[in-house]
Design an enzyme around this catalytic site. Structure first.
Site, short mmCIF file in Angstrom:
data_model
loop_
_atom_site.label_atom_id
_atom_site.label_comp_id
_atom_site.label_asym_id
_atom_site.label_seq_id
_atom_site.Cartn_x
_atom_site.Cartn_y
_atom_site.Cartn_z
N LYS A 173 -77.09 -2.10 -9.24
CA LYS A 173 -76.21 -2.22 -8.09
C LYS A 173 -76.87 -1.65 -6.86
O LYS A 173 -77.40 -0.56 -6.95
CB LYS A 173 -74.95 -1.43 -8.41
CG LYS A 173 -73.93 -1.43 -7.35
CD LYS A 173 -72.75 -0.67 -7.84
CE LYS A 173 -71.84 -0.43 -6.68
NZ LYS A 173 -70.93 0.62 -6.96
N LYS A 226 -78.07 2.77 -9.73
CA LYS A 226 -77.20 2.57 -8.57
C LYS A 226 -77.89 3.19 -7.37
O LYS A 226 -78.16 4.40 -7.35
CB LYS A 226 -75.85 3.22 -8.83
CG LYS A 226 -74.90 3.10 -7.65
CD LYS A 226 -73.51 3.56 -8.03
CE LYS A 226 -72.62 3.61 -6.81
NZ LYS A 226 -71.28 4.12 -7.15
#
Ligand code: PBG
Length: 343
Positions: free
Chosen positions: A266, A213
């Site tokens: 992400k 992330k």
């Protein structure tokens, strides 16, 4: 195989003509290498406390914060379109330093889980596990006292945060979640959740880890939606530097070793190379999250008539699929499912 140089000199006279097949293939869909399916999609939902509440999220047109009793429209839409899963984010009325509404049994997410599983037992409910929506400082973990970071801004404590994340995950499992998805980017969060879930009798419950992330500007609209903009500092001491691909592989590997059942990258659109590299290295299902800023960009351009929304969105999603994602979390899940159905 690539031709060698003397071969490419003959290219002008090659009998190979890619266009020959193209007209046929584009009309028939035959020989298409990648397909997007409704079954690949996950819709994020924002749940608030109280009753009868629907609050639009300005930078995310078409999405709202909803109290549990106002989720039914979304649940029914998702069900009738065949979108197999939703991922839930909770926004509490009261935030505190440790984010305790994250694990309250009567908090927004446990109540939403129970409600959705009653109304649509076949719909998979994924619960995001993080503290940033629940803490008054907006960080994903506990804030340490003392001088901490470079500007004396206090540091986000890692190991002290793990039990809190684990508590939230167990609360969601108790409420009936089908999967938990830790997104705090604390080291060893997957292992901590696995141990806690196993101990609490949820050994069967899979973990979808937000393994790589990145500290991304594309989360901006989400932070409006979740009221989770950090009060001080930023998330760069725990989220990843967008410049780092090798580090992403280490993050993924660690999460796999700690027992992740699926791994997520992400954001998605600006990280297609990361998705591909993870896909090539890991046998687990790979998920990618087309985040709020990606949605907002497409929406904003489409609203101005600057992009053909349907084509641009489906192209962005097929690119994520082609890069190697099996599962795509997207705010466009419902629209994409509609377009795929009507195609
Ligand atoms: C929580 C979390 C965030 C997102 C998903 N989980 C926000 C953040 O890290 O600031 C972003 C999702 C999006 O932008 O759509 N930690």
């Amino acid at each position: 195989m690539w031709r060698n140089e003397s071969d490419t000199a003959d290219a002008a006279t090659s009998r190979m003509r890619p266009r020959r097949l193209r007209r046929f293939a584009s009309a028939s869909g035959m020989a298409r290498e990648t397909r997007l399916a409704v079954a690949d999609l996950v819709l994020p939902l924002f749940v608030i406390e109280g009753r009868g509440a629907v609050r639009e999220i300005p930078p995310m047109p078409g999405h709202s914060q909803r109290s549990v009793d106002r989720l039914d429209g979304e649940i029914d839409d998702v069900g009738s379109l065949g979108v197999p899963a939703v991922i839930l984010f909770g926004i509490p009325d009261r935030k505190d330093f440790q984010g305790s509404r994250a694990w309250s049994a009567d908090g927004p997410v446990p109540r939403a889980i129970a409600h959705i599983k009653r109304r649509a037992p076949g719909l998979m409910v994924v619960a995001d596990v993080c503290l940033c929506e629940y803490t008054d400082h907006g960080h994903c973990g506990l804030v340490g006292s003392g001088d901490g970071g470079p500007e004396g801004q206090g540091r986000i404590l890692n190991d002290e945060t793990l039990p809190l994340l684990a508590r939230a995950a167990v609360a969601y499992a108790d409420a009936g979640a089908d999967m938990v998805a830790p997104s705090a980017m604390m080291d060893h969060q997957v292992g901590a959740l696995r141990d806690a879930l196993d101990t609490a009798g949820h050994g069967h419950l899979p973990i979808l880890s937000y393994a790589a992330k990145f500290a991304s500007a594309f989360y901006g609209p989400f932070r409006v939606a979740a009221g989770s903009t950090p009060r001080f500092g930023d998330r760069r001491e725990y989220q990843m530097d967008p410049a780092n691909a090798r580090e992403a592989m280490r993050e993924v590997q660690l999460d796999v070793e700690e027992g992740a059942d699926a791994v997520m990258i992400k954001p998605a659109g600006a990280y297609l190379d990361i998705i591909r590299q993870v896909r090539d290295r890991v046998d687990l299902p790979v998920a990618a999250y087309q985040v709020s800023g990606e949605y907002a960009m497409l929406k904003a351009a489409a609203e101005r008539g600057w992009l053909d929304e349907r084509r641009a969105v489906l192209e962005s999603l097929i690119a994520i699929k082609r890069a190697g994602a099996d599962i795509i979390v997207s705010y466009y899940a419902k629209s994409a499912a509609t377009w795929l159905r009507d195609a």
